[in-house]
Motif scaffolding. Structure first.
Motif, mmCIF file in Angstrom:
data_model
loop_
_atom_site.group_PDB
_atom_site.id
_atom_site.type_symbol
_atom_site.label_atom_id
_atom_site.label_comp_id
_atom_site.label_asym_id
_atom_site.label_seq_id
_atom_site.Cartn_x
_atom_site.Cartn_y
_atom_site.Cartn_z
ATOM 1 N N LEU A 180 6.067 4.792 -38.261
ATOM 2 C CA LEU A 180 6.791 3.708 -38.931
ATOM 3 C C LEU A 180 6.426 3.626 -40.408
ATOM 4 O O LEU A 180 7.297 3.443 -41.261
ATOM 5 C CB LEU A 180 6.507 2.367 -38.243
ATOM 6 C CG LEU A 180 7.124 2.186 -36.852
ATOM 7 C CD1 LEU A 180 6.628 0.887 -36.220
ATOM 8 C CD2 LEU A 180 8.640 2.219 -36.917
ATOM 9 N N LEU A 181 5.138 3.780 -40.719
ATOM 10 C CA LEU A 181 4.697 3.745 -42.110
ATOM 11 C C LEU A 181 5.317 4.894 -42.911
ATOM 12 O O LEU A 181 5.835 4.689 -44.015
ATOM 13 C CB LEU A 181 3.171 3.801 -42.205
ATOM 14 C CG LEU A 181 2.599 3.934 -43.621
ATOM 15 C CD1 LEU A 181 2.943 2.698 -44.453
ATOM 16 C CD2 LEU A 181 1.101 4.163 -43.573
ATOM 17 N N ILE B 166 7.185 5.276 -30.425
ATOM 18 C CA ILE B 166 7.013 4.797 -31.797
ATOM 19 C C ILE B 166 5.526 4.633 -32.061
ATOM 20 O O ILE B 166 4.800 4.068 -31.242
ATOM 21 C CB ILE B 166 7.744 3.448 -31.987
ATOM 22 C CG1 ILE B 166 9.254 3.643 -31.797
ATOM 23 C CG2 ILE B 166 7.445 2.856 -33.352
ATOM 24 C CD1 ILE B 166 10.038 2.356 -31.760
ATOM 25 N N THR B 167 5.085 5.147 -33.220
ATOM 26 C CA THR B 167 3.691 4.959 -33.627
ATOM 27 C C THR B 167 3.658 4.205 -34.946
ATOM 28 O O THR B 167 4.628 4.241 -35.711
ATOM 29 C CB THR B 167 2.971 6.315 -33.804
ATOM 30 O OG1 THR B 167 3.564 7.010 -34.908
ATOM 31 C CG2 THR B 167 3.046 7.165 -32.545
ATOM 32 N N ASN B 168 2.559 3.545 -35.221
ATOM 33 C CA ASN B 168 2.407 2.857 -36.499
ATOM 34 C C ASN B 168 2.474 3.837 -37.668
ATOM 35 O O ASN B 168 3.081 3.546 -38.691
ATOM 36 C CB ASN B 168 1.096 2.070 -36.539
ATOM 37 C CG ASN B 168 1.141 0.848 -35.652
ATOM 38 O OD1 ASN B 168 2.218 0.319 -35.353
ATOM 39 N ND2 ASN B 168 -0.020 0.396 -35.206
ATOM 40 N N LYS B 169 1.846 4.998 -37.488
ATOM 41 C CA LYS B 169 1.876 6.008 -38.550
ATOM 42 C C LYS B 169 3.301 6.480 -38.798
ATOM 43 O O LYS B 169 3.731 6.634 -39.943
ATOM 44 C CB LYS B 169 0.978 7.190 -38.188
ATOM 45 C CG LYS B 169 0.908 8.244 -39.276
ATOM 46 C CD LYS B 169 -0.035 9.370 -38.916
ATOM 47 C CE LYS B 169 -0.090 10.400 -40.035
ATOM 48 N NZ LYS B 169 -0.997 11.503 -39.716
#
Length: 150
Positions: free
Chosen positions: A74-75, A69-72
């Motif tokens: 998820l965004l 999982i990456t922040n990008k």
């Protein structure tokens, strides 16, 4: 690299199965729109979709699949959720106004296909062949013909 968690079948069959699921989605929204306020229908739809997604995620976790999982990521998924949530509410509103499914769904889905293709061309710098461009023009013509008289 993202792990392979796809259903094992040729992409075209998977795409046609997806089209069937989207057809059922639009058909049942049309039927529900006469029975529920748009906000209630959209919330119920999202809760059921979240439950299905949660069960699939749980299945992958139980199978030991790595889930990077990456922040990008998820965004971007959250932004897609905003788009689909608004689209669901608006679809309920469109159908609650008595628009026939045979008109509303092709306009919504065809418009979505057209706008997604344009975003791919402009933002992602994807290429388009002549037959694909003609296909998009036919979508525009189809939307115009369907929208006439409604």
């Amino acid at each position: 690299m993202i792990p392979r968690t796809e259903i094992a079948m040729p992409w075209i069959l998977l795409a046609l199965l997806t089209a069937l699921c989207l057809a059922l989605y639009n058909f049942f929204i049309k039927l529900a729109a006469a029975q529920l306020p748009a906000a209630v229908g959209a919330v119920v739809l999202q809760l059921v979709a979240a439950l299905l997604g949660g069960l699939w995620l749980l299945r992958l976790k139980v199978q030991g699949q790595p889930l990077p999982i990456t922040n990008k990521g998820l965004l971007l998924a959250a932004l897609a959720g905003v788009g689909v949530g608004l689209a669901e509410i608006l679809t309920f509103v469109v159908f609650s106004r008595g628009v026939p499914s045979s008109v509303g769904t092709p306009v919504i889905v065809g418009g979505s296909v057209l706008l997604t293709a344009l975003l791919g061309l402009v933002v992602l710098r994807e290429s388009l062949t002549l037959p694909q461009g003609l296909g998009l023009l036919l979508i525009v013509a189809g939307i115009a013909l369907l929208a006439r008289g409604h």
